[in-house]
Every structure is written in structure tokens, then in C-alpha cells.
Scaffold this active site. Sequence first.
Site, PDB file in Angstrom:
ATOM      1  N   LEU A   1       5.003 -58.244 -29.465  1.00  0.00           N
ATOM      2  CA  LEU A   1       3.838 -57.743 -30.196  1.00  0.00           C
ATOM      3  C   LEU A   1       2.763 -57.216 -29.251  1.00  0.00           C
ATOM      4  O   LEU A   1       1.629 -56.974 -29.675  1.00  0.00           O
ATOM      5  CB  LEU A   1       3.252 -58.848 -31.083  1.00  0.00           C
ATOM      6  CG  LEU A   1       4.199 -59.473 -32.111  1.00  0.00           C
ATOM      7  CD1 LEU A   1       3.475 -60.550 -32.909  1.00  0.00           C
ATOM      8  CD2 LEU A   1       4.783 -58.422 -33.043  1.00  0.00           C
TER       9      LEU A   1
ATOM     10  N   ASP B   1       0.561 -50.445 -25.746  1.00  0.00           N
ATOM     11  CA  ASP B   1      -0.074 -51.681 -26.196  1.00  0.00           C
ATOM     12  C   ASP B   1      -1.579 -51.681 -25.957  1.00  0.00           C
ATOM     13  O   ASP B   1      -2.358 -52.147 -26.796  1.00  0.00           O
ATOM     14  CB  ASP B   1       0.553 -52.885 -25.482  1.00  0.00           C
ATOM     15  CG  ASP B   1       2.037 -53.027 -25.767  1.00  0.00           C
ATOM     16  OD1 ASP B   1       2.522 -52.389 -26.724  1.00  0.00           O
ATOM     17  OD2 ASP B   1       2.712 -53.756 -25.025  1.00  0.00           O
TER      18      ASP B   1
END
Length: 342
Positions: A113, A160
Site C-alpha cells: 500500500l 507512492d
Amino acid sequence: MIVRARAPLRLGLAGGGTDVSPYCDLHGGFVMNATIDKYAHAMVDDAPDGTVAFEVLDHDERIAFAPGACEQQDGKLALLVGAYLRISRDFLGGRQPAIRLRAHSDAPPGSGLGSSSTMMVALVTALADYFSLGLGEYEIAHLAYEIERNDLALTGGKQDQYAAAFGGFNFMEFHREDRVIVNPLRMKPWVLAELEASLVLYFTGVSRSSASIIDEQIRNVAGGESDSIAAMHRLKEEATAMKEALLRGDLRGFVRTLQAGWEAKKRMAASITNPHIDAIERVATANGALATKVSGAGGGGFMMFFCAPHDRVRLCRALDGQGGTRMDFHFTNEGAIAWRPT
């Protein structure tokens, strides 16, 4: 004075891996991602004992230095110390003021994530507010990327940091010489609601180091491995197709591109999937999943499944028997923020 900050974690929906050099420098990379209401958290305050102190709260690790004696660390403290040293060097003239910097995350490292890079964005956001540096989203994301990739020599891509800094659904372009363009999508509310009703996020129970997987991908591109490069070209195409499907509200198109992107991603490097992931995918498909995607570099971490909402309960029950953990989530449009509690 205390400053708190948080930055949202992200789901990699399409194009992940094309944001990694040298591919994006040679061919340009496209990525489609979205942030969720799980966060990396950072806090800065005046050190009560006059030291420069760092704490990773969810791992109970701490280290402290006398001002001016701070040195880079390895392991879980590396991100905190690295952020502080870069801010000190670039904005404080090398001065190391006495502060306490603490952090924790809603997701484990290696989750897929973007947890490490999101943490770096939260740290930079907190420090930038504490020292009144006035940095914007692009500046925070770029600085976070440079600290990780250059100062700490951590292997990885660029999506990210920008996802965490900007928040929301974004189609991102990555070009040579670190040129990045973030294109926010104006999503229809019903599309967001349908995605939340249809997506299941599942932690495999295995945290993995993305570095070895990305290193294999980098070697394949640098060595001219044709199948890997062709797969990355396909990932770029799928990122564009997904952007268009989301803007049109074409959920069938979203499903097709999600699965096609996963099939292409598995061709980028041998370690992206494994028997454990393949077994979970088979169980999910047999219980209503219409598409599967591993978020992040692969090899473990979180898997995403898209199903018809009426199949969600059946799919969740099947996944509960596979040894992992489901995570409920909602999408968020808010990027990294800092605030000073009264």
C-alpha cells in the site's frame, strides 16, 4: 509546540512498475492509483530532554542524540532520521535542533500500500510545517522521493510519494529527469460508491520486501529482456484504459483492465506471484471475484478483488478461511496534511 501530520496510503490500480527507473526514463510511465482512509502518522514536538529523539511507536524503537551528533540509522528508524537529516541539510543550514519525531502506520511495511513512502511523506509534511518551510505537494513528494532513493538508497518507484502528497484518484505521468505530472480525476459519486461496494482488500499475512522484486524488474529492463519490457508497455496501456473507464463510469471496463494489468504485471518479474498468491486467487475466483490485483510490487502484502456487491459476503467468507485478514476501507480525496493541536 506540537505538529501532527498524516498521509494516506494508496491502492495501485494500474501501471505500477512503470514509475520505476530506468523504464520511466526510457519510455515514460503511466500509473493509475487512489488513496484510502488508512494513514501513516508523524508527530514533531520540542524534545523534553533537549535531545534529538526518534521513535517508531508501532515497533517500540527509539534512539536519541545530542544536537549536532545525529547520524543516519538502519532499520525502522532510518526513515525518521533520514527525513530529519535532509531537512537539516537543505533548509536549516546543517543545524540540528532539539526535537522529538515520532511515527506509526495503519499498515505494516511490505503491505503493498506504499507504506514506507507514505511514511516519508508524512514525516516531511510534519517537519515542513514545524519549521514553517512552506512546501507544496510537488515539492514534498519530490523531496520524499529523493530522501528514500538517494539518501537512503532504498529501491522503488515514484508513484507512492505523489499519491500520498496529493490524495484522491490520480492518473500520473512519469518522465525522464524526474518530471512528474499528477492528473486528478473528477469521479462521479455513484462510481466511488460502487467501487467501495465491489472491492475487497485482503492482507495475505505475508509482508515482503519490495526491493528484491523491483531489483529484478530493473535488471530485466536494463538487460533488454523483451517479455518484461513488453509487459510494462501493456501496463501503461492498461493505466490509460482504466482512467478512461473510471471517468465514463464503465465498471466492466474497470474489471477488464484490473485483471489484464495483473496478468501483464506477472510477466515483469518471476517473483511477483507465488503459489500462495495463486491459491488465494483461485479461491477468490471460485467465490465471485471477477478480477484480482496485488497492490504494490507483488510477492505478498495486500490483494484486491472486484466482485458484484451481491457476491461480497460469499467472497469474504471464502477469504476468511485462507489465513489472511480483510481490511475495510473508504476512498479519500485528502492528501497529506499537518496541523497544530491547541
